[in-house]
Design an enzyme around this catalytic site. Sequence first.
Site, short mmCIF file in Angstrom:
data_model
loop_
_atom_site.label_atom_id
_atom_site.label_comp_id
_atom_site.label_asym_id
_atom_site.label_seq_id
_atom_site.Cartn_x
_atom_site.Cartn_y
_atom_site.Cartn_z
N LYS A 22 0.83 -1.21 0.00
CA LYS A 22 0.00 0.00 0.00
C LYS A 22 0.87 1.26 0.00
CE LYS A 22 -1.80 1.74 3.87
NZ LYS A 22 -1.84 3.21 4.07
N ASN A 23 1.89 1.28 0.84
CA ASN A 23 2.71 2.48 0.99
C ASN A 23 3.58 2.76 -0.23
OD1 ASN A 23 1.62 2.91 3.49
ND2 ASN A 23 3.33 2.01 4.62
N CYS A 126 -4.87 13.57 12.87
CA CYS A 126 -4.73 12.14 12.62
C CYS A 126 -4.74 11.41 13.95
CB CYS A 126 -3.43 11.86 11.87
SG CYS A 126 -3.12 10.12 11.54
N ARG A 131 1.19 14.87 12.51
CA ARG A 131 1.80 14.74 11.19
C ARG A 131 1.72 16.06 10.41
NH1 ARG A 131 0.48 8.93 8.43
NH2 ARG A 131 -0.43 7.87 10.18
N ASP A 317 5.28 1.08 11.67
CA ASP A 317 4.07 0.40 11.20
C ASP A 317 3.98 -1.05 11.64
OD1 ASP A 317 2.99 2.61 10.04
OD2 ASP A 317 3.40 2.05 7.97
N ARG A 409 -8.27 -0.80 5.02
CA ARG A 409 -7.42 0.22 4.43
C ARG A 409 -6.06 -0.33 4.02
NH1 ARG A 409 -5.83 4.10 8.19
NH2 ARG A 409 -4.74 4.96 6.38
#
Length: 430
Positions: A22-23, A126, A131, A317, A409
């Site tokens: 995803k990233n 967030c 961020r 993460d 997500r």
Amino acid sequence: MDRIRIVGGNELAGSIPISGAKNAALPLMIASLLTDDTLTLENVPHLADVEQLIRILGNHGVDYSVNGRREKQQEGYSRTINFSARNIVDTTAPYELVSKMRASFWVIGPLLARMGEAKVSLPGGCAIGTRPVDLFLEGLQALDAELDVDNGYVVAKTKNGRLHGNRHVFPKVSVGATHVLMMAASLAKGETVLENAAREPEIVNLAECLIAMGAKIHGAGTATITIEGVEALSGARVRVIPDRIETGTYAMAVAMTGGDVVLEGARPDLLQSVLDVIAETGAEITATNAGIRVKRNGSGIAPVDVTTAPFPAFPTDLQAQFMGLMTMAKGKSRITETIFENRFMHVQELARLGAHITLSGQTAIVDGVAKLKGAPVMATDLRASVSLVIAGLAAEGETTVNRVYHLDRGFERLEEKLSGCGAVIERISG
């Protein structure tokens, strides 16, 4: 609202296909704004964030088509998608779209570089930290962009229709800002040197994409990236790298439950520091032609201390997932979070399963317990949600994870992948 039901206690055995990252996929998709030719991306995961970004790009005039295999039993898995930004119809990214996904703010770089202007909503707060976008804006200003903040929007313009190369030192390592500056500098006039740049594999994947499109980039994967701007970029065909966070997550699930699983398509070089830590807990990690094999026998889980830091160190993460694993370690472990200031929200939910965790500033002290017991829990963010799944797989009885839209997500068909290896896990709709 969907939820996931888990009955813990089963070892995992078999294989799990690792999806595209995803990233990596998100910045690669955004790079399509840099050219009026078609950018074809292979191995794009089917995730809520990807679908949201498709809608956001569509708002700017980007067309897309899917031409990957869509056999019934494989529907929803990673696909090949063509993106065409031949005609950019709008350089404004509105709040109602940007507020749903922070990464959509990144369109400011390619829109500004190609169109000479962009109006992008500030993304807002967030759940895992503020961020701020200061790092992005400072970098764009270094490329001679004129910026103003008006009614919650960043209004950006170039001088004389083009950005200008420059040397810029990031005050702190930022993956997002490195992505944006690298894209913007690709079409800037002259040379740009980015110092203290992020080194993550996703940065390298984007650089490979931009180079395939005709950009001149050197040093991606190191702290210094040099970009020689070109007049225009062309289309290309690029493959999204396998997801190192998904790889680490499933490796920790095997280490937690016991068993023997091959993570198909996984690349050890993308997360070697994580694999080393998992091996310290007592799991056997082996690189194979198919990917990575993770095996753990009946021995207990050894406690290991970790500190999150930018690549190549242990990633933030995977912090929540590792905490889930440490809840049943034989002893105390310390987990220190250095990237985000509010990323321990999963602690209270893990405690509902019987975990013993105390917080001291940015460090969590986890005192491993002999057993966890299933309970209803609530996902608070993407990575926190999957830590609850890992704990639930080993807990006695039934665990129900609510708010699984967080999982959707970033994890492609998680319950199907785990159930295929013997986990008792199912999605309950409604």
